[in-house]
Design an enzyme around this catalytic site. Structure first.
Site, PDB file in Angstrom:
ATOM      1  N   VAL A  94      46.500  45.483  33.613  1.00 17.78           N
ATOM      2  CA  VAL A  94      46.663  44.034  33.553  1.00 17.78           C
ATOM      3  C   VAL A  94      47.380  43.621  32.272  1.00 17.78           C
ATOM      4  O   VAL A  94      48.331  42.834  32.296  1.00 17.78           O
ATOM      5  CB  VAL A  94      45.301  43.315  33.653  1.00 17.78           C
ATOM      6  CG1 VAL A  94      45.482  41.806  33.568  1.00 17.78           C
ATOM      7  CG2 VAL A  94      44.594  43.689  34.955  1.00 17.78           C
TER       8      VAL A  94
ATOM      9  N   GLU B 228      39.496  32.808  33.976  1.00 21.26           N
ATOM     10  CA  GLU B 228      39.830  32.787  35.411  1.00 21.26           C
ATOM     11  C   GLU B 228      39.979  34.190  35.986  1.00 21.26           C
ATOM     12  O   GLU B 228      39.638  34.433  37.147  1.00 21.26           O
ATOM     13  CB  GLU B 228      41.131  32.003  35.620  1.00 21.26           C
ATOM     14  CG  GLU B 228      41.506  31.793  37.076  1.00 21.26           C
ATOM     15  CD  GLU B 228      40.498  30.910  37.806  1.00 21.26           C
ATOM     16  OE1 GLU B 228      39.784  31.449  38.680  1.00 21.26           O
ATOM     17  OE2 GLU B 228      40.439  29.705  37.521  1.00 21.26           O
TER      18      GLU B 228
ATOM     19  N   VAL C  63      36.781  36.890  37.685  1.00 21.96           N
ATOM     20  CA  VAL C  63      36.204  36.942  39.033  1.00 21.96           C
ATOM     21  C   VAL C  63      37.323  36.813  40.046  1.00 21.96           C
ATOM     22  O   VAL C  63      38.104  35.859  40.004  1.00 21.96           O
ATOM     23  CB  VAL C  63      35.176  35.814  39.253  1.00 21.96           C
ATOM     24  CG1 VAL C  63      34.616  35.873  40.673  1.00 21.96           C
ATOM     25  CG2 VAL C  63      34.049  35.894  38.231  1.00 21.96           C
TER      26      VAL C  63
ATOM     27  N   GLY D  25      40.138  38.344  40.650  1.00 20.55           N
ATOM     28  CA  GLY D  25      41.537  38.621  40.339  1.00 20.55           C
ATOM     29  C   GLY D  25      42.438  37.409  40.350  1.00 20.55           C
ATOM     30  O   GLY D  25      42.287  36.472  39.565  1.00 20.55           O
TER      31      GLY D  25
ATOM     32  N   ILE E 164      42.717  35.111  42.599  1.00 16.08           N
ATOM     33  CA  ILE E 164      42.214  33.934  43.303  1.00 16.08           C
ATOM     34  C   ILE E 164      41.736  32.893  42.297  1.00 16.08           C
ATOM     35  O   ILE E 164      40.884  33.177  41.463  1.00 16.08           O
ATOM     36  CB  ILE E 164      41.048  34.305  44.237  1.00 16.08           C
ATOM     37  CG1 ILE E 164      41.489  35.358  45.255  1.00 16.08           C
ATOM     38  CG2 ILE E 164      40.510  33.078  44.948  1.00 16.08           C
ATOM     39  CD1 ILE E 164      40.353  35.897  46.092  1.00 16.08           C
TER      40      ILE E 164
ATOM     41  N   GLU F 282      37.349  54.345  41.536  1.00 14.14           N
ATOM     42  CA  GLU F 282      37.442  55.201  40.364  1.00 14.14           C
ATOM     43  C   GLU F 282      37.127  56.636  40.762  1.00 14.14           C
ATOM     44  O   GLU F 282      36.071  56.916  41.342  1.00 14.14           O
ATOM     45  CB  GLU F 282      36.461  54.726  39.295  1.00 14.14           C
ATOM     46  CG  GLU F 282      36.518  55.511  38.000  1.00 14.14           C
ATOM     47  CD  GLU F 282      37.814  55.296  37.248  1.00 14.14           C
ATOM     48  OE1 GLU F 282      38.303  56.273  36.642  1.00 14.14           O
ATOM     49  OE2 GLU F 282      38.340  54.171  37.264  1.00 14.14           O
TER      50      GLU F 282
ATOM     51  N   ASP G  12      29.611  45.871  39.828  1.00 18.22           N
ATOM     52  CA  ASP G  12      30.753  44.984  39.595  1.00 18.22           C
ATOM     53  C   ASP G  12      30.523  43.631  40.267  1.00 18.22           C
ATOM     54  O   ASP G  12      30.726  42.576  39.658  1.00 18.22           O
ATOM     55  CB  ASP G  12      32.026  45.647  40.140  1.00 18.22           C
ATOM     56  CG  ASP G  12      33.231  44.733  40.094  1.00 18.22           C
ATOM     57  OD1 ASP G  12      33.866  44.655  39.028  1.00 18.22           O
ATOM     58  OD2 ASP G  12      33.538  44.096  41.120  1.00 18.22           O
TER      59      ASP G  12
ATOM     60  N   LYS H   6      29.998  39.573  38.632  1.00 14.13           N
ATOM     61  CA  LYS H   6      30.743  38.395  39.081  1.00 14.13           C
ATOM     62  C   LYS H   6      29.803  37.342  39.666  1.00 14.13           C
ATOM     63  O   LYS H   6      30.036  36.140  39.520  1.00 14.13           O
ATOM     64  CB  LYS H   6      31.788  38.823  40.112  1.00 14.13           C
ATOM     65  CG  LYS H   6      32.846  39.750  39.523  1.00 14.13           C
ATOM     66  CD  LYS H   6      33.722  40.370  40.593  1.00 14.13           C
ATOM     67  CE  LYS H   6      34.758  41.306  39.985  1.00 14.13           C
ATOM     68  NZ  LYS H   6      35.553  42.008  41.012  1.00 14.13           N
TER      69      LYS H   6
ATOM     70  N   GLY I  30      44.385  44.253  40.873  1.00 13.05           N
ATOM     71  CA  GLY I  30      45.796  44.593  40.735  1.00 13.05           C
ATOM     72  C   GLY I  30      46.353  44.036  39.445  1.00 13.05           C
ATOM     73  O   GLY I  30      46.016  42.920  39.039  1.00 13.05           O
TER      74      GLY I  30
END
Length: 439
Positions: free
Chosen positions: A17, A130, A133, A135, A137, A191, A203, A207, A309
């Protein structure tokens, strides 16, 4: 040509990222400046290893291992390192220096969010998240701003792309969990060394804590989120769900509810659940994410898109960067988090839900009545029952399969019913227990 004031931006981390954020900021800096009303100068990128391979080209002169000096010279700090430390220390340093902070660090926010938000409020800075949570969206800002005047009743979210990919492969391709996990690993969704953060629900739980805190204006600590993963889901359960008109999804559920004792509170939980195929979440395939919100005034809302992503998540980060820059241009202190409702966090035992229970039972007269009595004794009402003879059963010990759907009841009563079924002489095995959500 318009001349803008210049804002110095420090980036911590250049992984999948972070590298994309740096690349896009350098490539589209002028366009972003026009939107923000200020120049956005990337003054440095803090990394652990200057020579590590990266997914995007970052000028060598921007790379540094001296994160602290970079932070102290910045107006806005973007933290994309991940993990709890040194990310927490760096964010505290940035806020203390008066810089706004942008982060995608869900683990840190779920664990230390109140501390970070309190400091930001004290110094008049702003913490943006932002990207933490779902990605790409946009869900944090709609919850924090657009729906701040509404009363949110419930959130159902598919917030982990890896588990959604696995369950979707099991449903659409007939793969076992092990094969679907191997496919997810091969494609880079899971992973390779340790997929437990995804498949055990850790994970998603992080969130969920963030979403519940925002939606209900109440601090929801991570350890208050009930969690189950998908490792016990079998292809037989997936097939049975399909035949019954359901699909299995790992759901993040945040709910404002009143329990059987009349106590209004918040439930935050993660578990695999049966979702009717008529529900919008049932159509979320592959590694996509979706968040379905039920609000009192706005009604039903759904946010759908890429949940992970590098370049997709970078979109959310850069959106926060433009917002932060606009705040600097306008001036004034940051907006504090609204966590003053102080609703109690209800344990899983007080949740009101529905079960679908599959039993292997002795195939003889009176079994159905005996099973129904156990449900009645624990205050659980049966809604549906289907029965079939088990193929290949020993003729000397014939068995049948019962699939029982319940009406809504407390989790405690439903769990007690299952425990009683497991010790019943007419029940050979409780082969599946799944909750039903979204109906």
């Amino acid at each position: 040509m318009i001349e803008y004031r210049n804002l110095r931006v420090a980036l911590l981390g250049a992984g999948s990222v972070g590298a994309q954020v740096a690349s896009l900021l350098l490539e589209h800096g002028d366009e972003l400046a026009n939107r923000a009303g200020a120049g956005l100068e990337l003054v440095g990128v803090a990394v652990r290893d200057l020579d590590a391979p990266r997914t995007a080209n970052i000028p060598r002169e921007l790379l540094t291992t001296d994160a602290e000096s970079l932070i102290l010279g910045a107006d806005i700090v973007i933290e994309l390192m991940g993990g709890l430390e040194p990310a927490r220390t760096y964010i505290l340093q940035a806020l203390t220096s008066g810089a706004d902070v942008i982060t995608g660090n869900k683990a840190l926010l779920a664990t230390h969010g109140p501390e970070l938000f309190e400091l930001a409020e004290q110094v008049g800075a702003q913490l943006y998240y932002e990207a933490a949570v779902a990605g790409a969206i946009p869900i944090i800002r709609p919850l924090r701003d657009s729906l701040a005047g509404d009363r949110i009743k419930r959130i159902l979210g598919i917030v982990n792309g890896t588990t959604n990919f696995i369950l979707d492969r099991m449903d659409t391709a007939g793969e076992s969990l092990e094969v679907a996990l191997a496919t997810a690993t091969e494609l880079g969704y899971a992973e390779k060394s340790d997929p437990s953060a995804d498949i055990e629900g850790f994970d998603a739980a992080q969130k969920t804590a963030i979403l519940a805190s925002l939606a209900f204006h109440t601090t929801v600590p991570l350890d208050a989120v009930y969690r189950e993963g998908i490792t016990a889901i079998t292809i037989e359960q997936v097939d049975a769900a399909r035949k019954a008109g359901y699909v299995i999804k790992l759901l993040a559920i945040c709910e404002r509810m009143t329990d059987a004792d009349g106590v209004e509170g918040v439930s935050a939980r993660v578990y695999p659940a049966l979702v009717p195929r008529s529900h919008p979440l049932a159509a979320v395939h592959g590694a996509k994410n979706a968040v379905f919100i039920e609000a009192e005034a706005a009604g039903d809302l759904m946010f759908y898109g890429a949940g992970a992503g590098g370049i997709e998540t970078a979109s959310a980060v850069l959106g926060d960067l433009v917002s932060a820059a606009r705040r600097h241009v306008i001036g004034g202190p940051g907006v504090a988090e609204s966590t003053h409702a102080n609703l109690p966090i209800l344990p899983i035992s007080r949740v009101i839900t529905r079960y679908q229970i599959t039993l292997s039972v002795v195939d003889q007269p009176g079994v159905l009545a005996a099973v129904a009595t156990l449900f009645s004794e624990h205050g659980v009402s049966v809604e549906t029952v289907t029965q079939s003879v088990q193929a290949g059963a020993d003729p000397a010990q014939p068995s049948a399969t019962l699939v029982i759907g319940t009406h809504e009841a407390s989790e405690a009563d439903l769990a007690a019913t299952v425990a009683a079924l497991e010790t019943s002489q007419v029940v050979r095995a409780v082969t599946s227990v799944l909750r039903v959500e979204g109906s």
